[in-house]
Write an enzyme that holds these catalytic residues in place. Structure first.
Site: not given
Length: 400
Positions: A15, A95, A124, A176
């Site tokens: 990605d 994050r 996110d 994932s």
């Protein structure tokens, strides 16, 4: 949008590799690929080489592990942060740190834009972008998944092949995952059906409880001001201590979690997590507080935990309200000093002893033996006063 230079949060996967090339072509400007080392297993040299080969002006790899533990994990665990009663916020805490370093690099390198690879359905994107806004509102934000037409894996692979980006030849995982020092999260794919049990082979940080040792492991954690400072009598820096807790927890099958949570964007999501060290740390910390925190202080602090955790989960780490709550939480920790002994056994973490020089527990008060500090006759008036409203209510019912 007129862009001069972009800093991309880059992992080296399909990605973000596609995003790196897409940004370069779309905006015709240099792109810096930035990688945050927050404890995930990674071949950083290979990531660097791939980023440069894909077109990055430079690849910056920042070691944020110590800062992650000291400035993000420990403050959250001083507050006993837990989301919806189960989730220990592993991704949510990482994050804002990743974003903070990204903003710092943008300023240092003269970039006027930042970009990330989060999708338009998840949490996110919110966490990254609220952090960008809270730290440098002048930065332009590019979220490719919300604006491009590469909306399938097939299209990503086609784009990658067209531009000479290596596509992984390994079999695609049926889910994932995201990894850092605090946890590994698994979601999507086969896990989207909440009835499907996770395959034991999926887990990386922990053995299954069934495969854990048949003998319990005992350990002692010493705290100062609510932070762990020593393990089994050995003083350790935050990163070394937390890494050791992860290993101990993982070896004993501790920290697995399977839940359906409420995303900030409005949908429910099934997630499976491994948080071995965090599970141990929270259990020890809460146990020490039972002897070092005043009852009413604990009630008020505990009432604030859901709001504090929700702020972190929703991406408001760099907000005045989170900072206000952090100050309040930390004020309760001045007396949280002492040692907790824990028993780890086949997926369970049980406190079995605690001691503190500032303990509010007094054996002479609590004893069932004869004592001179508590007059049991005083309980009569105490009970009568507390039962007064119940007495009035009962009399009223009889009259009616």
């Amino acid at each position: 949008m007129d862009i001069k230079k972009i800093v991309l949060a880059y992992s080296g996967g399909l990605d973000t590799s596609v995003i790196l090339k897409w940004l370069e072509l779309q905006y015709q400007c240099p792109v810096i690929a930035y990688c945050a080392d927050i404890g995930q297993e990674e071949n950083w040299q290979a990531v660097r080489e791939k980023g440069l080969a894909t077109g990055a002006e430079q690849v910056i790899i920042s070691d944020l592990r110590e800062e992650f533990v000291r400035e993000y994990i420990f403050p959250a665990f001083r507050a006993n942060a837990i989301y919806e009663g189960s989730y220990l916020l592993g991704t949510s805490l990482a994050r804002p740190l990743i974003a903070k370093e990204q903003v710092r690099i943008a300023a240092a390198e003269g970039a006027d834009a930042v970009s990330h690879g989060a999708t338009g359905k998840g949490n996110d994107q919110v966490r990254f972008e609220l952090a960008y806004i809270g730290l440098d509102p002048k930065l332009k934000i590019i979220a490719p998944w919300r604006i491009w037409d590469l909306n399938s894996r097939t299209k990503l692979v086609e784009f990658a092949k067209e531009h000479g980006i290596p596509v992984p030849v390994t079999k695609e995982k049926p889910y994932s995952s995201d990894e850092n020092l605090l946890h590994i999260s698994y979601e999507g794919g086969i896990l989207e059906n909440p009835w499907t049990e996770p395959d034991d082979a999926m887990f990386k940080m922990t053995v299954s409880p069934e495969a854990a040792p048949d003998r319990p492991t005992y350990l002692e954690i010493e705290f100062a001001g609510g932070n762990p400072v020593a393990l089994d009598g050995q003083q350790l820096e935050p990163l070394a201590l937390f890494t050791r807790l992860n290993k101990l927890g993982g070896a004993n099958g501790i920290g697995r979690l399977d839940l359906v949570e409420n995303r900030f964007v409005g949908m429910k999501s099934r997630g499976v997590y491994e948080t071995p060290g965090g599970t141990i740390l929270r259990a020890a910390h809460r146990d020490l507080e039972t002897i070092t925190l005043d009852r009413e202080v604990m009630k008020i602090r505990d009432s604030l935990i859901p709001r504090y955790a929700e702020l972190i989960y929703n991406g408001f780490w760099f907000s005045p309200e989170r900072e206000l709550l952090q100050t309040t939480m930390d004020a309760t920790q001045r007396t949280v000093n002492g040692t907790v002994r824990l028993k780890l056994y086949k997926g369970t973490c049980t406190p079995v002893g605690r001691t503190s020089d500032q303990s509010l527990y007094q054996e002479s008060f609590a004893t069932f033996e004869e004592d001179s500090v508590y007059d049991q006759a005083d309980a009569t008036g105490f009970i009568r006063l507390n039962g007064l409203r119940l007495r009035i209510q009962a009399l009223q019912k009889k009259q009616s």
